[in-house]
Design an enzyme around this catalytic site. Structure first.
Site, PDB file in Angstrom:
ATOM      1  N   TYR A  31       0.717  -0.965   0.152  1.00 28.62           N
ATOM      2  CA  TYR A  31       0.210  -0.097   0.280  1.00 28.62           C
ATOM      3  C   TYR A  31       0.949   1.104   0.327  1.00 28.62           C
ATOM      4  CZ  TYR A  31      -4.541  -3.132   1.648  1.00 28.62           C
ATOM      5  OH  TYR A  31      -5.127  -3.948   1.582  1.00 28.62           O
ATOM      6  N   PRO A  81     -16.119  -4.009   2.713  1.00 29.13           N
ATOM      7  CA  PRO A  81     -17.461  -4.217   3.578  1.00 29.13           C
ATOM      8  C   PRO A  81     -18.063  -3.547   3.195  1.00 29.13           C
ATOM      9  CG  PRO A  81     -15.595  -3.638   4.540  1.00 29.13           C
ATOM     10  CD  PRO A  81     -14.413  -3.653   3.133  1.00 29.13           C
ATOM     11  N   LEU A  82     -18.525  -2.236   2.427  1.00 28.62           N
ATOM     12  CA  LEU A  82     -19.088  -1.825   1.441  1.00 28.62           C
ATOM     13  C   LEU A  82     -19.186  -1.420  -0.016  1.00 28.62           C
ATOM     14  CD1 LEU A  82     -18.393   1.463   3.925  1.00 28.62           C
ATOM     15  CD2 LEU A  82     -20.020  -0.281   4.162  1.00 28.62           C
ATOM     16  N   THR A  95     -24.276   2.384  -1.450  1.00 28.07           N
ATOM     17  CA  THR A  95     -25.099   3.857  -1.404  1.00 28.07           C
ATOM     18  C   THR A  95     -25.474   3.552  -2.706  1.00 28.07           C
ATOM     19  OG1 THR A  95     -22.794   5.094  -1.654  1.00 28.07           O
ATOM     20  CG2 THR A  95     -23.830   4.003  -0.096  1.00 28.07           C
TER      21      THR A  95
END
Length: 294
Positions: free
Chosen positions: A60, A206-207, A213
């Site tokens: 990362y 996880p979203l 949304t």
């Protein structure tokens, strides 16, 4: 509080809602996202709010996320687990190359130890199985690192159920990281194996990488409205309700979003709400982001 505690490897307790560090680096997991001071402030705030599991990787940045963690949090408070990964190398944004030869894995682990300023990494996860290297050699290299005291527990990232079964025949596995969220249940068989063996499952995306949304599913919005919460908080709460081995560690670069994510641990869903949310994935197939996450 639904968050609860899970014992990694059967003996290392962590709160189930953690923090991922992909949000601290730039697009494609490459370069900085913002200032180092802002990233350090977010890491500090997460730990002050009770986070005990931070998920990162040597690539990362590359290297940047591990450096920021050490700058912000070293010396680490008692009970804080920093999990990192090795097994791939980077050549640019969203460009990943498996690197699973034993000498590569040892060199990557040793470099992570230096950046994190520790003598032992509590959870070291193989970021990908290298198809050019026998699985036994890769797992054997990690087992040697554990025997040498350089790592405490071994984890695997992005594995199939057959791969996990095979790995368990060679060495204990403390964690798995696969995609899993309200809309993507493609790793349900892997999750069942984790439950059977007491393995922590750290779901990535996880979203849904924003898909939850964007979908604006009626069940999700209605449950969110009933709790006066955002859709993201409900999605995280559902993961905590769905299985006792799920340990979501959503990433963010925002202090506001960090606070919202951590508040999901206090949400108690009713049985009917869980049933409505469980049904969201039916008929949708497996949803994944087009850009690979490693």
């Amino acid at each position: 509080m639904v968050n609860g505690v899970l014992d990694l490897g059967g003996e290392l307790p962590v709160r189930r809602l953690g923090l991922g560090t992909g949000g601290l680096v730039g697009p494609g997991y490459w370069g900085p996202r913002g200032g180092r001071a802002e990233a350090r402030a977010l890491l500090t705030a997460a730990v002050e709010r009770g986070v005990t599991l931070i998920d990162t990787a040597d690539n990362y940045g590359p290297e940047l996320a591990e450096e920021l963690i050490a700058e912000a949090l070293h010396p680490y408070r008692e009970g804080l687990v920093v999990a990192t990964k090795g097994g791939v190398v980077r050549t640019g944004p969203d460009r990943w190359h498996a690197a699973g030869r034993p000498e590569q894995l040892r060199a990557q682990c040793e470099a992570s130890l230096r950046r994190l300023r520790v003598d032992r990494i509590d959870l070291y996860q193989l970021h990908r199985f290298d198809p050019a290297v026998p699985m036994a050699e890769q797992l054997g290299a990690l087992a040697q690192l554990r025997a040498a005291g350089l790592i405490r527990h071994i984890g695997l990232d992005t594995v199939t159920a057959p791969q996990l079964r095979s790995a368990l025949e060679s060495t204990p596995i403390a964690s798995v990281q696969n995609p899993y969220n309200l809309l993507d249940r493609g790793s349900a068989e892997v999750l069942a194996l984790c439950e059977a063996h007491g393995i922590a499952f750290l779901p990535y995306y996880p979203l849904g990488s924003g898909a939850l949304t964007r979908e604006n599913a009626a069940a999700l919005t209605s449950v969110a409205a009933a709790h006066g919460a955002s859709a993201g908080r409900i999605a995280l709460a559902w993961l905590l309700h769905h299985s006792p081995v799920l340990c979501p560690a959503p990433g963010t670069g925002s202090l506001v979003h960090l606070a919202e994510n951590l508040e999901a641990a206090a949400i108690r869903l009713t049985a009917r709400e869980v049933e409505l949310l469980d049904a969201l994935a039916r008929g949708r197939g497996v949803r994944r982001r087009s850009t690979p996450r490693v």
